[in-house]
Design a protein around this motif. Structure first.
Motif, mmCIF file in Angstrom:
data_model
loop_
_atom_site.group_PDB
_atom_site.id
_atom_site.type_symbol
_atom_site.label_atom_id
_atom_site.label_comp_id
_atom_site.label_asym_id
_atom_site.label_seq_id
_atom_site.Cartn_x
_atom_site.Cartn_y
_atom_site.Cartn_z
ATOM 1 N N GLY A 181 0.788 -1.220 0.000
ATOM 2 C CA GLY A 181 0.000 0.000 0.000
ATOM 3 C C GLY A 181 0.814 1.260 0.000
ATOM 4 O O GLY A 181 0.311 2.330 -0.334
ATOM 5 N N ALA A 182 2.047 1.176 0.408
ATOM 6 C CA ALA A 182 2.839 2.392 0.506
ATOM 7 C C ALA A 182 4.099 2.343 -0.346
ATOM 8 O O ALA A 182 4.857 3.291 -0.386
ATOM 9 N N GLY A 183 4.295 1.251 -1.034
ATOM 10 C CA GLY A 183 5.447 1.189 -1.917
ATOM 11 C C GLY A 183 6.767 1.204 -1.204
ATOM 12 O O GLY A 183 7.750 1.721 -1.711
ATOM 13 N N MET A 184 6.819 0.656 -0.019
ATOM 14 C CA MET A 184 8.074 0.684 0.723
ATOM 15 C C MET A 184 8.598 -0.729 0.914
ATOM 16 O O MET A 184 7.841 -1.656 1.121
ATOM 17 N N PHE A 185 9.917 -0.816 0.887
ATOM 18 C CA PHE A 185 10.550 -2.051 1.297
ATOM 19 C C PHE A 185 10.872 -1.932 2.766
ATOM 20 O O PHE A 185 11.839 -1.299 3.141
ATOM 21 N N LEU A 186 10.030 -2.476 3.567
ATOM 22 C CA LEU A 186 10.270 -2.427 5.002
ATOM 23 C C LEU A 186 11.163 -3.583 5.394
ATOM 24 O O LEU A 186 10.969 -4.702 4.946
ATOM 25 N N THR A 187 12.126 -3.290 6.230
ATOM 26 C CA THR A 187 12.818 -4.359 6.926
ATOM 27 C C THR A 187 12.223 -4.401 8.320
ATOM 28 O O THR A 187 12.298 -3.424 9.056
ATOM 29 N N VAL A 188 11.599 -5.492 8.626
ATOM 30 C CA VAL A 188 10.853 -5.602 9.874
ATOM 31 C C VAL A 188 11.708 -6.308 10.919
ATOM 32 O O VAL A 188 12.328 -7.323 10.632
ATOM 33 N N LEU B 264 1.817 8.053 -2.484
ATOM 34 C CA LEU B 264 2.078 9.023 -1.426
ATOM 35 C C LEU B 264 1.597 10.411 -1.840
ATOM 36 O O LEU B 264 1.795 10.833 -2.973
ATOM 37 N N PRO B 265 0.980 11.108 -0.900
ATOM 38 C CA PRO B 265 0.515 12.463 -1.220
ATOM 39 C C PRO B 265 1.703 13.351 -1.591
ATOM 40 O O PRO B 265 2.783 13.229 -1.015
ATOM 41 N N ALA B 266 1.480 14.220 -2.513
ATOM 42 C CA ALA B 266 2.565 15.093 -2.963
ATOM 43 C C ALA B 266 3.007 16.011 -1.832
ATOM 44 O O ALA B 266 2.248 16.322 -0.916
ATOM 45 N N SER B 267 4.250 16.425 -1.929
ATOM 46 C CA SER B 267 4.771 17.346 -0.938
ATOM 47 C C SER B 267 4.407 18.773 -1.329
ATOM 48 O O SER B 267 4.690 19.197 -2.452
ATOM 49 N N PRO B 268 3.765 19.536 -0.433
ATOM 50 C CA PRO B 268 3.339 20.889 -0.783
ATOM 51 C C PRO B 268 4.456 21.913 -0.637
ATOM 52 O O PRO B 268 4.285 23.063 -1.051
ATOM 53 N N THR B 269 5.557 21.526 -0.057
ATOM 54 C CA THR B 269 6.632 22.492 0.174
ATOM 55 C C THR B 269 7.895 22.037 -0.531
ATOM 56 O O THR B 269 8.047 20.876 -0.888
#
Lengths: 530, 456
Positions: free
Chosen positions: B49-56, B281-286
């Protein structure tokens, strides 16, 4: 390393070791002193059902020269070079660049510039023996390794163990030795995670380097009493009062016979565990395990029954019993084969390999030479490159050395950190490629092409898309990318730079296109296997 | 890492080792504590869901599906307070961040590294110290009452080993044998066993601060998604074409054999996944400062929070190395600035997305540096240093004075005496920010002071 040196002498006197007929011995019922090794007498109980595998073919009558047994059937391909008579189990086709390249990937870590031409010029037979019969010590050619500028300290610095071995894979002129060390690392699955002492692990891998082309019996005996293995499978925690079954089980299930084939019973495991007792070591604070030794007073010298044979067996006997178990030869040749050819051998091939193995007194090299000459290797399906093979191959293709810890991070991400196989059965060699590991492979390529990325305004401002693809392929030594993939690259290269771009923009776009093409080629699915 | 001592390099390596393996650590010198988190098992997972490779880390008995489910469930609860820590490695020279320019001792002890009126700006509300001009990002936040300052933070009997002192901060106690992080222990109380991103490190290495015993925690290399960039390909037209016409199609067709077909299928899956995750991921506004590792991590963190992921604690490492034993003046200002600008951009991002009232960031280093300069135009390991709490809910106060650089303010080794204790900061944050009884997390909490770290 406190290995039991007293065993060396005993080992030396290993008889010439005629397969079957070894020390046909008396089953000592009372005598504690006499330990006898019994070879597989055919009429033993246990699950003796002969599986479909070895159809007769085996049972060599005498120690006839192994290798290519002349088989009548004339091959379709006309005889080529001089020596061997046409043999369906030997590849007779052209041994050109593609074949040489594949052999370099299967029996090593891929070609360096010039390697393909040099190997193919030898012809198949000489090419194979150039790999299987190295002489003397290995030479490391190429730039010395470092870890982001620091010299490697494999025993002291985290992760340097991986880089240290990777460097040998990249630079050793005995490529097959390093590849076999990796194969046996996988075969026996010993991990620093459990051993905890990097020095012992480095010695453990050295053992494979020393013995990988000799007799599997010698290798297995040494592995059995290797300190890393004694820690890994609890040999030092196993004594006559509480034998630990760990090694006894795995030596049968994973190292010599295979599970669920009827080759052994649970009781065989328990009895073998008793026979394997006697190893000890001391734990010293701030040093770790040391003074590994065989202590007869820890050994269970009573009678054991293994595979139906009775004797007061010890650790050597367990090994010989396993090797002489009729299920071993097929286990061995199939397992070794699987590291070099992705499809199972046909029945005739398997039978021939088993015969070679038995006739040669368990010679790894003899079986290996037959595999490396086999048509299935040269004409069959590609084999997926294991992550560290892929990683080393990228560096070799560019004559690079090991220079960065990122080689560790991304090999780990790709699923293979040296010295840390996931468990005693080694890595899962059928599951190297998924969306996660491909990403790590992409990053491995990233680091290589990054160093060669053209500086701004230095690249051709006129290069055509076709020329760009050709240049990017040449960058990697013209690897066997398939035609449809080439077409994809050409389409992308055409779309990436407008034909009317001019000036520095034209140069920079083309330079970047070149980097991206190099990246795509090495990371392409076609080149994940060879 | 410039000009750093061997101990520092080693400490970095050992912590790296802890984070990556949990076993097979390099040999550790006598007397050095074992990093918190040693022995934690780890495994990798792709958080779809977040497109991350988590190392748990930890919780190894659970299936990977359980983690995805746990994260999804945890995300449905009410938004909760978040604690972020940023470690400035090497022992930053607090006196070069907030300089006691008027102290006569400063003038005599800092002959080459001293700042003056032209290289500093006033610290609002406290005349004794002045901001390094390169800390303008933090100064702006402080002027807006969003920074609580600890001008001389440390602990009793300060240890001058990078490794040991850092370890104390990480485990939240003066305990060389501590094996869990203070945030890990907190998560063990309030966390969900199945939600590894409740305790998150960015940059690929797990911070020992997050080492837990019960619940899963995680590390991720990059939160910015599952992307396949090529080096130096900054022309977006080139990269877009090479991806869309090249990368995305190399897996299209079956090959002549099963092996390559399988490889192509995996590649095709990767290309599809890349496309799916590219927009998650929501775009960064800054705008964040470019080529800035901390900025990259903080931006990713803000995006993850914005996406609603149930993060409770996040431990990061700042830019640069501050072990300035020699030639301190070179590089220090730029490293300081890059960190301050990253934090400033992060704060703006949180505020723009309505997240700022949930997030508090603690900026710390293992120690400060000795007031008296050495002969290499640098400074050696000292005692009390500088720390910051950043957030809209930060009290904005200055906690503890900066001691005089004389016999009254320096200890027997000539180091700055502490006027605040990091353990008190932890206790105060736990109770007034994270709503947890500090006694359950910090040993000896009842003996430690509490500070006004957040706005009432």
């Amino acid at each position: 390393m406190g290995t039991a040196s007293t065993d060396a002498a005993r080992r030396r006197r290993k008889p010439k070791k005629k397969k079957r007929c070894t020390t046909k011995k008396v089953r000592s019922h009372g005598h504690v002193r006499t330990k006898k090794v019994c070879k597989p007498v055919k009429k033993k109980t246990v699950a003796k059902k002969v599986t479909p595998k070895l159809p007769a073919a085996t049972l060599p009558t005498s120690a006839t020269p192994p290798m290519t047994a002349p088989v009548a059937g004339p091959p379709a391909v006309p005889p080529q070079d001089p020596p061997p008579a046409p043999d369906p189990l030997v590849y007779h086709g052209t041994f050109g660049a593609r074949e040489a390249e594949r052999l370099l990937w299967r029996a090593g870590f891929g070609p360096r510039p010039g390697d393909v031409a040099a190997l193919s010029a030898l012809g198949l037979d000489a090419a194979v023996t150039s790999l299987t019969r190295p002489s003397g010590n290995a030479t490391l050619n190429g730039p010395a390794p470092n870890a982001d500028g620091s010299p490697l300290a494999p025993e002291d610095q985290y992760g340097h163990d991986h880089l240290f071995w990777l460097d040998r894979m990249v630079r050793s002129d005995q490529q097959l030795v390093e590849r076999l060390a990796l194969i046996f690392h996988d075969w026996f699955g010993v991990s620093t995670d459990a051993v905890g002492q990097v020095g012992l692990m480095l010695d453990h891998i050295d053992l494979y380097r020393r013995l990988c082309l000799g007799s599997f019996r010698d290798l297995l005996l040494e592995v059995t009493r290797d300190p890393a293995m004694l820690l890994f499978l609890n040999g030092v925690n196993s004594d006559k009062n509480s034998p630990n079954e760990n090694f006894g089980r795995e030596v049968m299930e994973l190292f010599t016979l295979g599970a669920d084939r009827g080759a052994y019973t649970e009781d065989d495991v328990r009895q073998a565990a008793r026979a394997l007792t006697g190893w000890r070591a001391d734990y010293v604070n701030n040093v770790g395990w040391t003074n590994f030794r065989y202590d007869p007073s820890s050994h269970d010298s009573g009678l054991k029954t293994i595979f139906g044979h009775v004797g007061n067996f010890d650790w050597r006997d367990v090994i010989d019993l396993c090797l002489n178990n009729p299920y071993h030869r097929s286990f061995f040749v199939l397992k070794l084969w699987s590291y070099f050819v992705p499809t199972r051998p046909d029945a005739a091939t398997q039978a021939a390999l088993e015969k070679i193995y038995v006739d040669s007194d368990w010679s790894i090299r003899a079986v290996l030479e037959a595999i490396l000459r086999h048509p299935a290797l040269h004409t069959g399906a590609p084999l997926v490159k294991p992550p560290v093979v892929y990683s080393a191959g990228l560096l070799r293709a560019r004559s690079r050395g090991v220079t960065s810890m990122s080689l560790l991070w991304w090999a780990d991400g790709a699923g293979q950190r040296l010295f840390y196989p996931p468990n005693v059965s080694g890595w899962n060699d059928n599951a190297w490629l998924d969306t996660s590991t491909l990403y790590a492979r992409w990053r491995l390529v990233y680091d290589v092409v990054e160093d060669d990325a053209p500086a701004n305004n230095t690249y051709s401002s006129t290069e055509t898309p076709a020329a760009a693809v050709a240049a990017a392929l040449a960058y990697w030594g013209d690897p066997p990318l398939r035609d449809d993939s080439r077409q994809v690259l050409l389409t992308a290269a055409t779309a990436a730079v407008p034909a009317n771009a001019t000036g520095s923009s034209a140069s920079n776009k083309r330079g970047q296109r070149q980097t991206a093409l190099r990246h795509l080629i090495a990371a392409s699915p076609d080149l994940q296997a060879c | 890492m410039k000009n750093c001592c061997n101990d520092f390099t080693r400490s970095q390596l050992l912590h790296h080792a802890t984070a990556r393996a949990g076993a097979g650590l390099p040999s550790i010198e006598m007397g050095m504590p074992t990093p918190a988190g040693s022995g934690m098992t780890r495994r990798s997972m792709l958080l779809g869901g977040a497109g991350m490779f988590l190392t748990v880390y930890g919780a190894d008995k659970l299936g990977l599906d359980a983690f995805e489910t746990g994260i999804a469930e945890a995300a449905t609860g009410p938004a909760q307070a978040v604690i972020v820590t940023i470690f400035l490695a090497g022992g930053i020279d607090g006196m070069s961040v907030l300089a006691p320019v008027a102290d006569p001792g400063y003038q005599t002890m800092r002959t080459s590294t001293k700042l003056d009126a032209t290289t500093t700006d006033p610290l609002t509300g406290y005349d004794a110290l002045r901001w390094h001009k390169k800390a303008a990002g933090l100064k702006a936040l402080h002027d807006a009452s969003k920074v609580t300052i600890f001008p001389a933070i440390s602990y009793d009997h300060p240890n001058q080993s990078h490794f040991t002192s850092r370890h104390f901060y990480e485990v939240g106690a003066l305990d060389p044998a501590g094996s869990t992080g203070w945030l890990g222990r907190w998560l063990d109380i309030v966390g969900d066993v199945n939600n590894p991103i409740q305790g998150l490190s960015l940059g690929g290495q797990l911070s020992p601060m997050l080492a837990s015993t019960k619940v899963a925690v995680s590390a991720v290399d990059s939160p910015s998604g599952y992307d396949f960039p090529s080096p130096g390909v900054w022309d977006s037209a080139v990269s877009t074409a090479m991806t869309a016409s090249g990368f995305d199609h190399l897996g299209d067709a079956p090959a002549g054999d099963a092996t390559v077909t399988q490889a192509r299928q995996a590649h095709r899956n990767a290309a599809l996944l890349r496309g799916q995750l590219n927009t998650t991921l929501p775009a960064s506004p800054t705008t964040y400062p470019p080529n800035n590792g901390l900025a990259r991590d903080l931006q990713g963190l803000a995006q993850l929070l914005d996406a609603g992921l149930p993060i409770r604690a996040c431990s990061l490492q700042g830019n640069g190395g501050f072990d300035t034993h020699s030639n301190e003046i070179s590089g220090f200002g730029d490293d300081l600035e890059s960190n301050c600008l990253a934090i400033q951009a992060f704060q703006a991002h949180l505020e723009a997305r309505g997240l700022a009232d949930r997030v508090m960031t603690f900026v710390w280093s293992e120690f400060g540096r000795r007031p008296e300069e050495n002969d290499s135009l640098g400074t050696d390991h000292g005692a009390a240093g500088v720390g910051f709490l950043v957030g809209t809910k930060a009290s904005g106060q200055i906690i503890g004075e900066f001691p005089a650089l004389d016999a009254t303010g320096l200890d027997d080794n000539g180091n700055v005496r502490a006027t605040s204790d990091f353990r008190s900061v932890y206790c105060s944050l736990l109770e007034s920010w994270l709503n947890t009884d500090a006694a359950m997390v910090i040993p000896g909490a009842d003996q430690l002071a509490r500070y006004a770290v957040v706005k009432p």
